[in-house]
Every structure is written in C-alpha cells, then in structure tokens.
Design a protein around this motif. Structure first.
Motif, PDB file in Angstrom:
ATOM      1  N   ALA A 486       0.829  -1.202   0.000  1.00 46.10           N
ATOM      2  CA  ALA A 486       0.000   0.000   0.000  1.00 46.10           C
ATOM      3  C   ALA A 486       0.864   1.253   0.000  1.00 46.10           C
ATOM      4  O   ALA A 486       0.596   2.217  -0.744  1.00 46.10           O
ATOM      5  CB  ALA A 486      -0.930  -0.006   1.212  1.00 46.10           C
ATOM      6  N   ARG A 487       1.909   1.256   0.805  1.00 48.30           N
ATOM      7  CA  ARG A 487       2.779   2.438   0.846  1.00 48.30           C
ATOM      8  C   ARG A 487       3.555   2.591  -0.468  1.00 48.30           C
ATOM      9  O   ARG A 487       3.841   3.718  -0.899  1.00 48.30           O
ATOM     10  CB  ARG A 487       3.717   2.361   2.058  1.00 48.30           C
ATOM     11  N   LYS A 488       3.896   1.462  -1.086  1.00 53.01           N
ATOM     12  CA  LYS A 488       4.534   1.549  -2.402  1.00 53.01           C
ATOM     13  C   LYS A 488       3.589   2.188  -3.423  1.00 53.01           C
ATOM     14  O   LYS A 488       4.007   3.014  -4.246  1.00 53.01           O
ATOM     15  CB  LYS A 488       4.966   0.164  -2.881  1.00 53.01           C
ATOM     16  N   ILE A 489       2.321   1.811  -3.392  1.00 50.51           N
ATOM     17  CA  ILE A 489       1.336   2.373  -4.317  1.00 50.51           C
ATOM     18  C   ILE A 489       1.202   3.872  -4.106  1.00 50.51           C
ATOM     19  O   ILE A 489       1.189   4.658  -5.070  1.00 50.51           O
ATOM     20  CB  ILE A 489      -0.023   1.657  -4.137  1.00 50.51           C
ATOM     21  N   ILE A 490       1.123   4.306  -2.853  1.00 48.90           N
ATOM     22  CA  ILE A 490       0.981   5.740  -2.581  1.00 48.90           C
ATOM     23  C   ILE A 490       2.199   6.502  -3.090  1.00 48.90           C
ATOM     24  O   ILE A 490       2.073   7.558  -3.738  1.00 48.90           O
ATOM     25  CB  ILE A 490       0.778   5.975  -1.067  1.00 48.90           C
ATOM     26  N   GLY A 491       3.382   5.998  -2.812  1.00 48.29           N
ATOM     27  CA  GLY A 491       4.587   6.684  -3.280  1.00 48.29           C
ATOM     28  C   GLY A 491       4.644   6.777  -4.791  1.00 48.29           C
ATOM     29  O   GLY A 491       4.974   7.827  -5.365  1.00 48.29           O
ATOM     30  N   HIS A 492       4.334   5.663  -5.473  1.00 46.41           N
ATOM     31  CA  HIS A 492       4.343   5.627  -6.940  1.00 46.41           C
ATOM     32  C   HIS A 492       3.340   6.640  -7.502  1.00 46.41           C
ATOM     33  O   HIS A 492       3.632   7.382  -8.447  1.00 46.41           O
ATOM     34  CB  HIS A 492       3.991   4.206  -7.387  1.00 46.41           C
ATOM     35  N   TRP A 493       2.169   6.672  -6.903  1.00 47.31           N
ATOM     36  CA  TRP A 493       1.086   7.556  -7.327  1.00 47.31           C
ATOM     37  C   TRP A 493       1.482   9.018  -7.160  1.00 47.31           C
ATOM     38  O   TRP A 493       1.402   9.821  -8.112  1.00 47.31           O
ATOM     39  CB  TRP A 493      -0.129   7.187  -6.496  1.00 47.31           C
ATOM     40  N   LEU A 494       1.937   9.374  -5.968  1.00 50.32           N
ATOM     41  CA  LEU A 494       2.220  10.781  -5.694  1.00 50.32           C
ATOM     42  C   LEU A 494       3.489  11.270  -6.385  1.00 50.32           C
ATOM     43  O   LEU A 494       3.684  12.472  -6.545  1.00 50.32           O
ATOM     44  CB  LEU A 494       2.315  11.017  -4.191  1.00 50.32           C
ATOM     45  N   GLN A 495       4.351  10.339  -6.793  1.00 49.01           N
ATOM     46  CA  GLN A 495       5.532  10.720  -7.567  1.00 49.01           C
ATOM     47  C   GLN A 495       5.219  10.874  -9.052  1.00 49.01           C
ATOM     48  O   GLN A 495       6.118  11.138  -9.847  1.00 49.01           O
ATOM     49  CB  GLN A 495       6.635   9.686  -7.376  1.00 49.01           C
ATOM     50  N   CYS A 576      -7.240   1.408  -2.910  1.00 53.10           N
ATOM     51  CA  CYS A 576      -7.354   1.032  -4.323  1.00 53.10           C
ATOM     52  C   CYS A 576      -8.571   1.693  -4.973  1.00 53.10           C
ATOM     53  O   CYS A 576      -8.499   2.155  -6.124  1.00 53.10           O
ATOM     54  CB  CYS A 576      -7.451  -0.490  -4.456  1.00 53.10           C
ATOM     55  N   ARG A 577      -9.687   1.761  -4.248  1.00 52.57           N
ATOM     56  CA  ARG A 577     -10.873   2.430  -4.774  1.00 52.57           C
ATOM     57  C   ARG A 577     -10.599   3.924  -4.986  1.00 52.57           C
ATOM     58  O   ARG A 577     -11.095   4.538  -5.958  1.00 52.57           O
ATOM     59  CB  ARG A 577     -12.044   2.244  -3.802  1.00 52.57           C
ATOM     60  N   SER A 578      -9.819   4.507  -4.089  1.00 51.95           N
ATOM     61  CA  SER A 578      -9.481   5.921  -4.232  1.00 51.95           C
ATOM     62  C   SER A 578      -8.710   6.148  -5.529  1.00 51.95           C
ATOM     63  O   SER A 578      -8.975   7.114  -6.259  1.00 51.95           O
ATOM     64  CB  SER A 578      -8.655   6.381  -3.023  1.00 51.95           C
ATOM     65  N   TYR A 579      -7.767   5.242  -5.813  1.00 46.73           N
ATOM     66  CA  TYR A 579      -6.997   5.418  -7.046  1.00 46.73           C
ATOM     67  C   TYR A 579      -7.886   5.278  -8.266  1.00 46.73           C
ATOM     68  O   TYR A 579      -7.732   6.006  -9.253  1.00 46.73           O
ATOM     69  CB  TYR A 579      -5.858   4.402  -7.123  1.00 46.73           C
ATOM     70  N   ARG A 580      -8.869   4.371  -8.220  1.00 48.55           N
ATOM     71  CA  ARG A 580      -9.777   4.198  -9.346  1.00 48.55           C
ATOM     72  C   ARG A 580     -10.544   5.502  -9.617  1.00 48.55           C
ATOM     73  O   ARG A 580     -10.690   5.936 -10.767  1.00 48.55           O
ATOM     74  CB  ARG A 580     -10.751   3.061  -9.063  1.00 48.55           C
ATOM     75  N   GLU A 581     -11.021   6.141  -8.551  1.00 47.00           N
ATOM     76  CA  GLU A 581     -11.749   7.403  -8.723  1.00 47.00           C
ATOM     77  C   GLU A 581     -10.825   8.507  -9.212  1.00 47.00           C
ATOM     78  O   GLU A 581     -11.227   9.351 -10.034  1.00 47.00           O
ATOM     79  CB  GLU A 581     -12.414   7.800  -7.407  1.00 47.00           C
TER      80      GLU A 581
END
Length: 696
Positions: A486-495, A576-581
């Motif tokens: 989950a933390r990897k996803i957040i970092g990837h997303w915000l970068q 994950c739902r947040s990223y979809r939106e």
C-alpha cells in the motif's frame, strides 16, 4: 534408606524442597520458577532445605539406582517413602535434565503452562495437590538441538525503556523456551554487544548460536573497520581477527558455532566483491572461509558443535555441488519464510527450489523455520501464522523424514502474537509428530476454563479466513501484505509514475500497467474483507460468552489477529478504490475513499493500543516493521494531496459545490465564510452526500 512409595503425595501449605548443597545457575533459575509456581498455586512460599533433610520434594542428579536414561538432558520422577512419608524426587542426568524435570513437574502437577506469561494464563489457588505414586522417565525429544531465533524483535525492544533490552524482558523469553523443552537460542538481532542477552541465556542453561549473517557471532566487519572494503580476498587477517575474538569470548560457553560467509547487511558477498562472477568462484570462496572458521574453532574449543546455514544463495550453491563442508557440520536448511521448505522469494523472483537434503546427502541436517517473518511483502509479523496447523505438521514431519532432525531453529519474533504456533512446534520438536486436533483441544483447555470447542473452532477457521494472494498454498497474506505494498502504491502515485508499472509489486499482481496492478490488489482485498468480517463475527459471539478475564485473553490471542487483518484489508481496499476514482478524475470521491482508507488503518492502531493493558503497556509502541502508523500517515498525506485537486486554494470549493444549502450557495458573502472544514469532517459529510445522490 528410602523405599518405593505406594501412597499418594499430598502437597499443601508451605512445601519443603530438598536441594543439593551447591547447584549451577540454570538449576537455580529453575528452582526459583518452581518456588514461584508453588506459591501461586498453594498460596505459600516453599522452604528450601538441605538435600538430606525431610522434604516432600527433592531435586538431585540421577544416581545409578535411578536407572535414568543415559543421554543428555534426561530426567524423571521417582516416588519414595522417606521417614514413613511419601516423597517425590525430581532427578536429572545433567543440569538441563534437572531444569526440564523441575519445569515438567510444574506443568503436570501445578498446571503452569509453557506460555503462562505470554498468554496471561489464569492460575487458580488450590488447597492441595495430590500426586499418585508413579515413577516416570521423560522420552527423548525428536530433535537434539531445538530453539528460537528471537528475530525482528522490535516489540521486545520497545516494550521497556532500557536499550538493549534488560533482564526483565529476556527472562520470560528464555523461561518460555525452557518450558517448551528448548535448549538453544539466538537472543536477538544485531543488539549491542554489551547487552545482557547472551550472558543471561547461558546463565539459564541454553546453548547460544548465531545469525547466519554473523558467523561465529563475530562483530560485523564494517562496524569494526568502517570505511574499509569488506573483502576477505583483500584483508583475510581482519576477518580472522574478528572471528578469533568471538571464539575467545565464547569458548567456555555452550555454543553451536555457525559457519558461514555472507556479505555485509545479510546479502551475497559478491554484490560487494564482483570479481566472484561464477558459481565455481563463489562456492570455492565460501568453502575456503568455512574451512578456516572450522579449523580456528577446533584449535580452541573442546568437542565443538558446528552448523552451517544453507540459506539463500548458499543453499543453491551447495545443491549445485559448489560448496564443500566438513563432514561433522550440521547442515541447516531454511523454509521460504512462509513455512514451505523451498527457496525464498527474492523481490519478484520465486524459483521455489526444494530446500531439503537429498536422499544421498550424508551427515547431520537441521531446519531454520519461520513462524513469523519480515520481508516487506506479505509476511506475518504482528499476526499469527496464517496457515493451518496441518500444513506445519506436514512440512516439519516431511523434513524429519528427509533426515533434517538434528537441529530446529524457529524464528519466533516477539513471542506474544505467536503463542499457538510456537506451541504446535513445541509438540513437533519433542514428539516428532502431532495430532493437530488433539493438540488444539488440549491447548484451549490449558488456557481457558470453558467453551473449548468454540475456541478451537476459531483457531481452525482463522486459517480458513486467511487471504490467498497467489497460486501456492503458502501464499497467504500476513499483516505486512496490507501495508508495504500500500505504501509503495501511494509513493508511486504521488511521484507521478502512474503511467508505468511499479517494479516491486510484480510478485503480487504481475508486471502489468500500474492501474491494473492496483485493480489486482482491489479484487483480492474485497474477497478478504468478507472472510475476515465473517470470522470476527463468529469470534465476537464466542467472546461474549466468556467471563471478563478469559474474554480479555481471547481478545488478545484471537480477536487481535482478525481485527488487524480486517483493518488492513479494508484500508488497502479503500486505497485502491481511491486510485480508481482519481483515474476517473473524480477527486472528491477519491478524497472520500482515501479518508475511508485512513479510518480503517487507524482501527489497526486502535487494536494495538487496546492490547497494551497491564504488564503489556507499550508492548506494540515499536511497531516499526509492519508500521501501521506509517501507513496511516501515508494515507493522510494522500488525502491532503487529493484535496489540493479541486478544493485548493481556499479549501471551500467542495463544500460550496456539494454541501452548502442551495438557498445560500449563490447569495453568500465571501468574507463571512472563511473557516474550511477539517479533512475528517469534510470527508464524512461528502460521503453522506454522495451516497444519497448515488455518486459513490
């Protein structure tokens, strides 16, 4: 002259215990435990008297007429009539035999279980203990060297203020190990060398052994020689000086000497020494180093016991025929961290090469086995082993059948979360086999006074509720699965890297576009949420029927684990739902789901805090490995980022668009609406609005 007793021994009040004039420190520790146990059960402190004086119990080394088995650590009980009164002698072949005899007496006749401290066993006072006259000899344990590696022990480190952990922390650890019949330990991971851990382990009678990354228990090269190149090829004399120092420090202790050669930081040595670019070169260097260590020990220690950890790359080289080991070295095979006797996953590579000796591989063999693990992927660290006891039975019994029964080292983590699994392995290393249903029934009877069938069903169904994340039966999610990815996803997303896959998530969801990686997690997590909700509902029904003390114990030993799984599942799912939106450019909805994620993860922190009562105050404060608090902070950062998308700079626009009454929306005065809602309040009100409008 005493004679065989045919009369029951009745213990009540202040029991007299006959002890030898002098006895070694391990026996002194065991006598202290027995005295404490007798006082807890009978309500009076026992009296220690000289061995020859009249006493109800006597502790002594076995004599020839006792016919105690002639093997190390043997013990038994002998019933006598002495001075016309019944007496029981606890006899041992050696000091550890006496220790095990004393602790087994406590278990059988006083009801003090191996994990009484860690499982908060309720010990009731009794007016009298009646012991039928019967001689007894303990069977030989299946495994000669059996013990714990107290690894990833951040809870033990953070529990009390002193660092490194003090005697107060270590004594209950070593006592539980001895009560389990264990005789060896690696007491902690890379702790300061001036700590009490090794000294106390030896003082309590345990063999000490070493981490495979710290051969011979020597100081790490780069810690001793900062700034130098850690190359044995370049500076063998420096490595050997460290090994010699370790030998001198430990030569008078009971040590299982670990021979090994890995790089600094527990990785292959050739990563820092790239000249070793073939299996032949690597195997030859490992063989050379191990032979040197072997010879150095042999010249300083009488009858040394050696072992070599066939872990990671060393196992692969050994199986390929590139590593040569002396014949009397115990070869130690390791599971993959998830209980399966195959090679462990390295990043996205998971070859699952069988990790057991071949039929023609002579010599002695043993196991290094994980009931808890930390790998920043999917391992269980705070929570109980997710697989069933039948899986553990099959893996360990199969390993024994393959000849790996000389040595069994368990990665036991922080003890408290892993009591049931450690008790399963206790039975296996002692008896060599286990009836999993019979053992579980006895386990719940040992620690609970009622509702045994319902509690046993919860332990069994815990494994059924575990979330499968891959094709193999050991691919079951532990608590780290919900946090590190989950933390990897957040970092990837915000970068801003959402247009490319995250390379460190391919092990779980494949090397597919990042959006598909997130969807892959979402699909699994939705399934996991349903399973853990159903399990927790059953758990709540059972706990409601227990008395207050046992309800508290079951909350810590059972509900705790399911609650951490559910909070992690829900938190990761809503992320994950947040990223979809977000991908659909619906930032207000993404903000709401990110808030749902944070609230769910926060429940995990609440679970940790709830379990920190009484003597367990602050036990989970050093949750630095799964690190639930870090996940909460990461998701909070994410929702702040999302609020920047559409609600910035005044943080009033979403309120105006979705929440402000229509009668006010077009006539309000800007200078009277300057107090934006907090993130939590805004998310809660937006959630309610979107649900009413069918927009979620």
């Amino acid at each position: 002259m005493s004679q065989q007793s045919n009369e029951a021994l009745r213990l009540k009040g202040r029991v007299r215990i006959g002890v030898p004039g002098t006895y070694p420190s391990p026996v002194a520790h065991a006598i202290r435990m027995l005295a404490r146990d007798l006082e807890a059960v009978l309500g009076a402190e026992p009296e220690l008297v000289a061995e020859e004086e009249a006493a109800e119990l006597r502790i002594r080394l076995a004599a020839e007429e006792d016919r105690c088995p002639e093997r190390p650590e043997a013990f038994g009980f002998r019933s006598h009539m002495a001075g016309g009164r019944p007496r029981m002698d606890i006899v041992g072949r050696d000091e550890l035999g006496l220790v095990y005899g004393i602790l087994e007496f406590s278990r059988l006749h006083l009801g003090i279980q191996p994990f009484w401290f860690w499982a908060d066993q309720s010990i009731a006072e009794r007016p009298e203990i009646v012991i039928p006259p019967q001689d007894y000899d303990a069977p030989a344990p299946k495994v000669r060297y059996r013990g714990w590696f107290v690894n990833d022990e951040v809870c033990l480190i953070g529990w009390k203020e002193p660092y490194p952990p003090s005697r107060e922390v270590w004594e209950p650890v070593f006592e539980a190990l001895l009560r389990c019949g264990g005789n060896m330990v690696i007491p902690g991971t890379d702790l300061p060398r001036d700590g009490i851990h090794y000294k106390l382990a030896a003082e309590m009678g345990l063999w000490v052994t070493h981490h495979h990354a710290e051969p011979l228990g020597a100081e790490m090269f780069l810690r001793a020689y900062p700034g130098r190149t850690a190359s044995y090829q370049e500076a063998p004399e420096l490595f050997e000086a460290l090994w010699q120092e370790a030998i001198e420090e430990q030569k008078d202790m009971k040590v299982l000497w670990v021979l090994s050669f890995r790089g600094q930081g527990d990785k292959p040595f050739w990563i820092d020494d790239p000249a070793f670019d073939t299996s032949e070169k690597r195997g030859a260097m490992i063989s050379r180093v191990i032979r040197k260590q072997y010879d150095m020990i042999a010249s300083a220690v009488r009858n040394p016991v050696y072992c070599a950890a066939l872990y990671g790359e060393i196992a692969e080289l050994y199986k390929g025929g590139y590593v040569d080991l002396p014949e009397d070295v115990i070869k130690v095979w390791a599971d993959n961290g998830y209980g399966r006797m195959v090679s462990r996953r390295h990043g996205n590579q998971n070859f699952r090469v069988p990790a057991l000796p071949a039929a023609d591989d002579g010599g002695k063999h043993g196991l290094y086995y994980h009931v808890t693990f930390h790998d920043l992927q999917a391992s269980n660290h705070l929570t109980m082993f997710p697989g069933p006891a039948s899986f553990l039975k099959r893996e360990i019994e199969s390993a024994f059948e393959a000849g790996a029964d000389e040595y069994l080292l368990l990665n036991c983590g922080n003890i408290r979360p892993h009591v049931y699994t450690l008790d399963v392995l206790r039975e296996l290393w002692n008896a060599g086999t286990i009836d999993v249903n019979g053992h579980l029934g006895q386990f719940v009877r040992d620690y609970y006074s009622s509702h045994h069938d319902e509690l046993a069903a919860l332990y069994q169904s815990y494994a059924e509720a575990a979330l499968p994340y891959g094709p193999h039966e050991d691919d079951l999610a532990g608590d780290e699965y919900y946090h590190h990815p989950a933390r990897k996803i957040i970092g990837h997303w915000l970068q801003g890297k959402g247009d490319e896959p995250h390379p460190r998530l391919a092990w779980a969801v494949g090397d597919v576009p990042f959006e598909e990686q997130v969807k892959g997690f979402e699909a699994r997590l939705e399934q996991g949420m349903g399973r853990w909700k159903a399990w927790l509902e059953r758990c709540s029904e059972v706990l409601a029927q227990l008395g207050p003390d046992e309800r508290r114990r079951a909350a810590d030993q059972l509900m705790f684990h399911g609650a951490l799984h559910l909070s992690g599942c829900e938190g990761f799912y809503w992320l994950c739902r947040s990223y979809r939106e977000y991908r659909r450019e619906r930032c207000p909805q993404a903000f709401v789901f990110a808030s749902e994620s944070m609230w769910a993860y926060q429940k995990g922190l609440d679970v940790l805090r709830d379990a920190e009562h009484g003597k367990w105050d602050r036990f989970y404060r050093a949750d630095w490995l799964t690190n639930i608090e870090s996940t909460v902070q990461n998701v909070d950062t994410l929702r702040r980022f999302l609020r920047m998308h559409g609600d910035s700079p005044d943080f009033f626009l979403w309120y105006k668009e979705y929440l402000m009454p229509v009668t006010e929306k077009y006539i309000y005065l800007e200078n009277t609406h300057r107090n934006p809602l907090s993130d939590d309040e805004l998310a809660g009100r937006l959630k309610e609005y979107f649900q009413q409008e069918g927009m979620l």
